[in-house]
Design a protein around this motif. Structure first.
Motif, short mmCIF file in Angstrom:
data_model
loop_
_atom_site.label_atom_id
_atom_site.label_comp_id
_atom_site.label_asym_id
_atom_site.label_seq_id
_atom_site.Cartn_x
_atom_site.Cartn_y
_atom_site.Cartn_z
N GLU A 157 3.15 10.47 -2.39
CA GLU A 157 3.60 11.13 -1.15
C GLU A 157 4.74 10.34 -0.51
OE1 GLU A 157 0.13 10.03 -1.40
OE2 GLU A 157 -0.04 11.83 -2.65
N ASN A 158 4.53 9.03 -0.35
CA ASN A 158 5.58 8.20 0.25
C ASN A 158 6.86 8.22 -0.58
OD1 ASN A 158 4.20 7.36 2.49
ND2 ASN A 158 3.61 5.37 1.65
N LEU A 159 6.69 8.11 -1.90
CA LEU A 159 7.88 7.95 -2.75
C LEU A 159 8.71 9.22 -2.79
CD1 LEU A 159 6.43 5.76 -5.65
CD2 LEU A 159 7.75 5.04 -3.65
N SER A 160 8.09 10.35 -2.43
CA SER A 160 8.85 11.61 -2.45
C SER A 160 9.09 12.16 -1.04
CB SER A 160 8.11 12.65 -3.30
OG SER A 160 6.85 12.92 -2.71
N PRO B 1 8.93 5.09 8.30
CA PRO B 1 8.63 3.66 8.54
C PRO B 1 9.46 2.78 7.59
CG PRO B 1 6.60 4.95 8.32
CD PRO B 1 7.73 5.87 7.98
N TYR B 2 9.85 1.61 8.08
CA TYR B 2 10.73 0.73 7.29
C TYR B 2 10.20 0.53 5.87
CZ TYR B 2 12.88 -3.49 5.47
OH TYR B 2 13.51 -4.40 4.65
N GLU B 3 8.91 0.18 5.74
CA GLU B 3 8.38 -0.12 4.41
C GLU B 3 8.35 1.11 3.50
OE1 GLU B 3 7.16 -1.67 7.09
OE2 GLU B 3 7.20 -3.81 6.59
N VAL B 4 8.26 2.30 4.06
CA VAL B 4 8.29 3.50 3.22
C VAL B 4 9.71 3.70 2.69
CG1 VAL B 4 7.95 6.01 3.16
CG2 VAL B 4 6.32 4.56 4.39
N TYR C 106 -5.14 0.31 -4.67
CA TYR C 106 -4.07 0.74 -3.77
C TYR C 106 -2.73 0.75 -4.51
CZ TYR C 106 -4.92 -4.29 -3.32
OH TYR C 106 -5.20 -5.60 -3.59
N SER C 107 -1.74 1.35 -3.84
CA SER C 107 -0.44 1.59 -4.49
C SER C 107 0.51 0.43 -4.24
CB SER C 107 0.15 2.88 -3.95
OG SER C 107 -0.78 3.92 -4.12
N THR C 108 0.52 -0.50 -5.17
CA THR C 108 1.24 -1.76 -5.00
C THR C 108 2.73 -1.64 -5.31
OG1 THR C 108 0.77 -2.36 -7.30
CG2 THR C 108 -0.80 -3.10 -5.63
N ARG D 198 0.84 -1.20 0.00
CA ARG D 198 0.00 0.00 0.00
C ARG D 198 0.88 1.25 0.00
NH1 ARG D 198 -2.40 -3.92 -0.41
NH2 ARG D 198 -4.36 -4.65 0.50
N ALA D 199 2.20 1.05 -0.04
CA ALA D 199 3.14 2.13 0.30
C ALA D 199 3.64 2.93 -0.90
CB ALA D 199 4.32 1.56 1.07
N PHE D 200 3.28 2.54 -2.11
CA PHE D 200 3.89 3.19 -3.28
C PHE D 200 3.06 4.38 -3.77
CE2 PHE D 200 7.52 0.41 -4.32
CZ PHE D 200 7.32 -0.56 -3.36
#
Ligand SMILES: CC(=O)N[C@@H](CC(=O)O)C(=O)O
Ligand SMILES: [Zn+2]
Length: 312
Positions: free
Chosen positions: A77-80, A88-91, A165-167, A72-74
């Protein structure tokens, strides 16, 4: 034979196979680890295929994720997001994966990413697409379905504006999810493992044939389009008060009609499906979805038409 309306795509030479996006889904983890040791099985002359463990910390702990769901992390916002080690680790991991296999949405991104998942639901082999417009992927689905017959594999299409969601795989130009079940979390079952392996073989064969210049004629593909998320019945405190009804349990992809039993309360009452038309439920009683307030998703059957494709 040549089809005047053929859409053309660049040769698909950069392919990745992701395992361990969820660290407790063992078929993908095991296959990818195997292929990292010996690539022979996934090698094709004109395709460079990279096996990759996406969430090594979750794999080590045999858990879905450590801080937050990688699949769900891609998001943009997360990627930048700035913050480096404080994220967070997964981000952090999503940013790393985006650097290696993306950047998402750019010409440099990998051509195809297969992301391997297992489900506790009785879904069999399911390929997951994120766009009904991706002719390359639709042609691949058609190829795989024909190649594995008389065994079957279904296509789940998730392009729902709210439920999409952002896979991890979404960094590729052509993202393909592969979901095989039923298999408990943390468990390997040989039938599920082999089913996944066979799908990957045909998928890579398709890409090889495409790269060799084969033209794929127009085709139709049956897909199941995500419609709605159905939560468990809950009390005012948010606690679950019913289970999936025995008639529905394991009935993934079977028609659910208005009035059919859907849940069974702990005191034995039946709750019926109240929708207005027949739907096809899937991800029924998926273990990982209790935290996502989802007992199953409903889908609608559709036939998509894909025009001919060939290499540019
Ligand atoms: C059970 C499971 O993890 N399913 C996947 C489906 C997908 O890859 O789209 C997920 O929720 O991320
Ligand atoms: Zn998964």
């Amino acid at each position: 034979m040549s089809f005047s309306g053929s859409a053309s795509f660049a040769e698909a030479t950069r392919v990745a196979i992701f395992g361990g996006t969820h660290g407790n889904e063992m078929s993908g983890v095991t296959l990818v680890n195997l292929w990292m040791k010996n690539k022979e099985e996934i090698q094709r002359k004109r395709v460079d295929t990279e096996p990759f463990i996406t969430n090594p910390r979750a794999v080590e702990k045999c858990t879905r994720y450590v801080d937050t769901d990688l699949n769900r992390a891609f998001t943009p916002e997360n990627l930048s997001a700035p913050g480096g080690d404080d994220l967070p680790y997964e981000v952090q991991r999503a940013q790393e994966i985006n650097r290696i296999f993306g950047p998402k949405g750019s010409p440099e991104a990998y051509d195809v990413i297969f992301d391997l998942h297992n489900t506790t639901s009785n879904m069999g082999c399911t390929l997951i697409l994120e766009s009904s417009k991706d002719l390359f992927n639709l042609q691949m689905m058609n190829y795989i379905k024909k190649a594995i017959a008389p065994a079957s594999c279904l296509v789940l299409l998730n392009e729902h504006p709210l439920l999409k969601y952002s896979t991890s795989r979404s960094v590729a130009k052509h993202p393909v999810g592969l979901e095989v079940g039923p298999q408990p979390q943390g468990v390997l079952r040989s039938n599920i493992f082999e089913a996944m392996r066979v799908i990957l073989k045909h998928a890579l064969d398709f890409i090889e044939l495409f790269n060799e210049g084969m033209e794929f004629p127009p085709c139709t593909v049956e897909v199941f389009r995500v419609l709605e998320r159905i939560d468990y019945p809950r009390d005012n405190n948010g606690n679950i008060i019913a289970m999936v009804h025995p008639n529905l349990q394991d009935g993934d992809w079977e028609p659910l009609n208005p009035g059919d039993p859907m849940f069974q309360t702990f005191d034995g009452k039946t709750i019926h499906y109240q929708g207005s038309s027949t739907v096809y439920p899937t991800f029924i009683n998926e273990a990982a979805y209790y935290e996502k307030q989802q007992a199953f998703v409903t889908t609608r059957r559709e036939t998509l038409v894909a025009s001919a494709i060939r290499k540019a």
